[in-house]
Design an enzyme around this catalytic site. Structure first.
Site, PDB file in Angstrom:
ATOM      1  N   HIS A  66     114.754   8.432   9.169  1.00 31.24           N
ATOM      2  CA  HIS A  66     115.373   8.711  10.474  1.00 31.24           C
ATOM      3  C   HIS A  66     116.667   9.502  10.289  1.00 31.24           C
ATOM      4  O   HIS A  66     117.602   9.010   9.682  1.00 31.24           O
ATOM      5  CB  HIS A  66     115.650   7.351  11.133  1.00 31.24           C
ATOM      6  CG  HIS A  66     116.273   7.411  12.478  1.00 31.24           C
ATOM      7  ND1 HIS A  66     117.495   6.833  12.744  1.00 31.24           N
ATOM      8  CD2 HIS A  66     115.845   7.962  13.641  1.00 31.24           C
ATOM      9  CE1 HIS A  66     117.787   7.014  14.024  1.00 31.24           C
ATOM     10  NE2 HIS A  66     116.812   7.691  14.590  1.00 31.24           N
ATOM     11  N   ARG A  67     116.684  10.729  10.785  1.00 31.00           N
ATOM     12  CA  ARG A  67     117.809  11.660  10.582  1.00 31.00           C
ATOM     13  C   ARG A  67     118.022  11.891   9.075  1.00 31.00           C
ATOM     14  O   ARG A  67     119.158  12.028   8.607  1.00 31.00           O
ATOM     15  CB  ARG A  67     119.098  11.140  11.225  1.00 31.00           C
ATOM     16  CG  ARG A  67     118.906  10.656  12.664  1.00 31.00           C
ATOM     17  CD  ARG A  67     120.174  10.086  13.276  1.00 31.00           C
ATOM     18  NE  ARG A  67     119.875   9.385  14.535  1.00 31.00           N
ATOM     19  CZ  ARG A  67     120.733   8.725  15.277  1.00 31.00           C
ATOM     20  NH1 ARG A  67     122.004   8.697  14.917  1.00 31.00           N
ATOM     21  NH2 ARG A  67     120.382   8.116  16.377  1.00 31.00           N
ATOM     22  N   GLU A  76     112.664  16.436  16.594  1.00 30.02           N
ATOM     23  CA  GLU A  76     112.906  15.870  17.933  1.00 30.02           C
ATOM     24  C   GLU A  76     113.736  16.842  18.765  1.00 30.02           C
ATOM     25  O   GLU A  76     114.868  17.179  18.395  1.00 30.02           O
ATOM     26  CB  GLU A  76     113.615  14.513  17.852  1.00 30.02           C
ATOM     27  CG  GLU A  76     113.781  13.930  19.257  1.00 30.02           C
ATOM     28  CD  GLU A  76     114.625  12.666  19.341  1.00 30.02           C
ATOM     29  OE1 GLU A  76     114.849  12.002  18.305  1.00 30.02           O
ATOM     30  OE2 GLU A  76     115.066  12.353  20.463  1.00 30.02           O
ATOM     31  N   HIS A 121     122.464  15.124  16.018  1.00 33.45           N
ATOM     32  CA  HIS A 121     121.960  14.161  16.998  1.00 33.45           C
ATOM     33  C   HIS A 121     122.684  14.180  18.338  1.00 33.45           C
ATOM     34  O   HIS A 121     122.077  14.255  19.404  1.00 33.45           O
ATOM     35  CB  HIS A 121     122.009  12.743  16.419  1.00 33.45           C
ATOM     36  CG  HIS A 121     121.490  11.711  17.366  1.00 33.45           C
ATOM     37  ND1 HIS A 121     122.279  11.097  18.330  1.00 33.45           N
ATOM     38  CD2 HIS A 121     120.235  11.216  17.544  1.00 33.45           C
ATOM     39  CE1 HIS A 121     121.540  10.263  19.037  1.00 33.45           C
ATOM     40  NE2 HIS A 121     120.299  10.301  18.581  1.00 33.45           N
TER      41      HIS A 121
HETATM   42  O1  G3P Z   1     112.625  10.004  17.078  1.00 37.93           O
HETATM   43  C1  G3P Z   1     112.971   8.672  16.957  1.00 37.93           C
HETATM   44  C2  G3P Z   1     114.425   8.466  17.265  1.00 37.93           C
HETATM   45  O2  G3P Z   1     115.153   9.354  16.483  1.00 37.93           O
HETATM   46  C3  G3P Z   1     114.753   8.680  18.719  1.00 37.93           C
HETATM   47  O3  G3P Z   1     116.043   8.275  19.022  1.00 37.93           O
HETATM   48  O4  G3P Z   1     118.417   8.590  19.443  1.00 37.93           O
HETATM   49  O5  G3P Z   1     117.669   8.195  17.127  1.00 37.93           O
HETATM   50  O6  G3P Z   1     117.202  10.368  18.243  1.00 37.93           O
HETATM   51  P1  G3P Z   1     117.374   8.893  18.417  1.00 37.93           P
HETATM   52 MG    MG Z   2     115.918  11.347  16.808  1.00 40.60          MG
END
Ligand code: G3P
Ligand code: MG
Length: 237
Positions: A9-10, A102, A50
């Site tokens: 994630h990221r 995303e 983000h």
């Molecule tokens: O794509 C999953 C997640 O990254 C979505 O939420 O806020 O972490 O970008 P966020």
């Molecule tokens: Mg995300």
């Protein structure tokens, strides 16, 4: 028990500054299958960050989409890393992991993302299946789907069954649920509609195990090492 896909994630954001090239590289070193990055369009370029505001993750100030690209690129996004271009991330990954892009807002520019993916597929040997484009802005996904149906799309879900229905209607590849909102009924509903289920953000072992038991297909995690060691030690000893 089936394998839980590990999506950093990221990047490996529990270890390195989120959405930077060092977080991406770390994810690969730790054995992630995929990475997820967040994208905005600025001056026709796609930038990986983000928040809409610069303050939390950089030494800059203001709204990302209102700043000149030259200013954004001069900032420190942590440990001396710059805010990367999306093309730099794809170039660095070089087919070693899948990439979930995303789209962060309604103006992110699905067309620009499609063109970039087309370029890497056409020139660098990537396949469309090595990408997923996801968003909470479902109209953006509709656009992507129309432009390039070969690109798998992921519907980010805030609520429930109505979003899984949308996923099916869109011909999406996957639905992405928040850890808080996911339950077995939703997972079954999505699977019945032929959709993969990915859950965010899953960082502790108890939740990793719970997701595995619930038969979700993959988890977004800041700590890919935890998911990888769960697979090795517990699920597939
Ligand atoms: O794509 C999953 C997640 O990254 C979505 O939420 O806020 O972490 O970008 P966020
Ligand atoms: Mg995300």
């Amino acid at each position: 028990m089936k394998k839980l896909l590990c999506i950093a994630h990221r990047g490996a954001s529990g270890h390195e500054p989120e959405n930077t090239l060092s977080a991406i590289e770390k994810a690969q070193v730790l054995g992630a299958d995929w990475i997820e990055v967040d994208v905005y369009a600025v001056e026709r370029e796609l930038l990986v960050i983000h928040d809409l505001k610069l303050e939390r993750t950089t030494n800059g100030k203001g709204i990302v989409t209102e700043q000149p690209l030259s200013y954004l690129r001069s900032l420190d996004a942590g440990k001396g890393q710059r805010i990367p271009f999306l093309w730099e991330v794809i170039d660095l990954v070089d087919k070693r992991m899948g990439i979930n892009v995303e789209l962060k807002d309604e103006k992110t520019g699905g067309g620009a993302v499609v063109s970039l993916i087309d370029e890497f597929v056409g020139r660098c040997g990537w396949s469309y299946e090595q990408f997923i484009v996801s968003s909470f802005h479902h109209d953006q996904l509709v656009k992507i789907r129309r432009l390039r149906p070969e690109i798998p799309i992921g519907v980010l879900v805030d609520k429930s069954i109505s979003d899984t229905r949308l996923g099916e209607d869109l011909g999406a590849y996957s639905v992405h649920f928040r850890l808080k909102g996911v339950n077995r009924a939703l997972v079954c509903d999505a699977h019945r509609r032929g959709l993969k289920v990915f859950v965010f953000t899953v960082n502790n072992l108890k939740d990793i195990k719970r997701m595995s038991v619930m038969e979700v297909d993959g988890v977004f995690t800041d700590y890919p090492d935890r998911v990888v060691s769960f697979q090795k030690d517990i699920a597939f000893p």
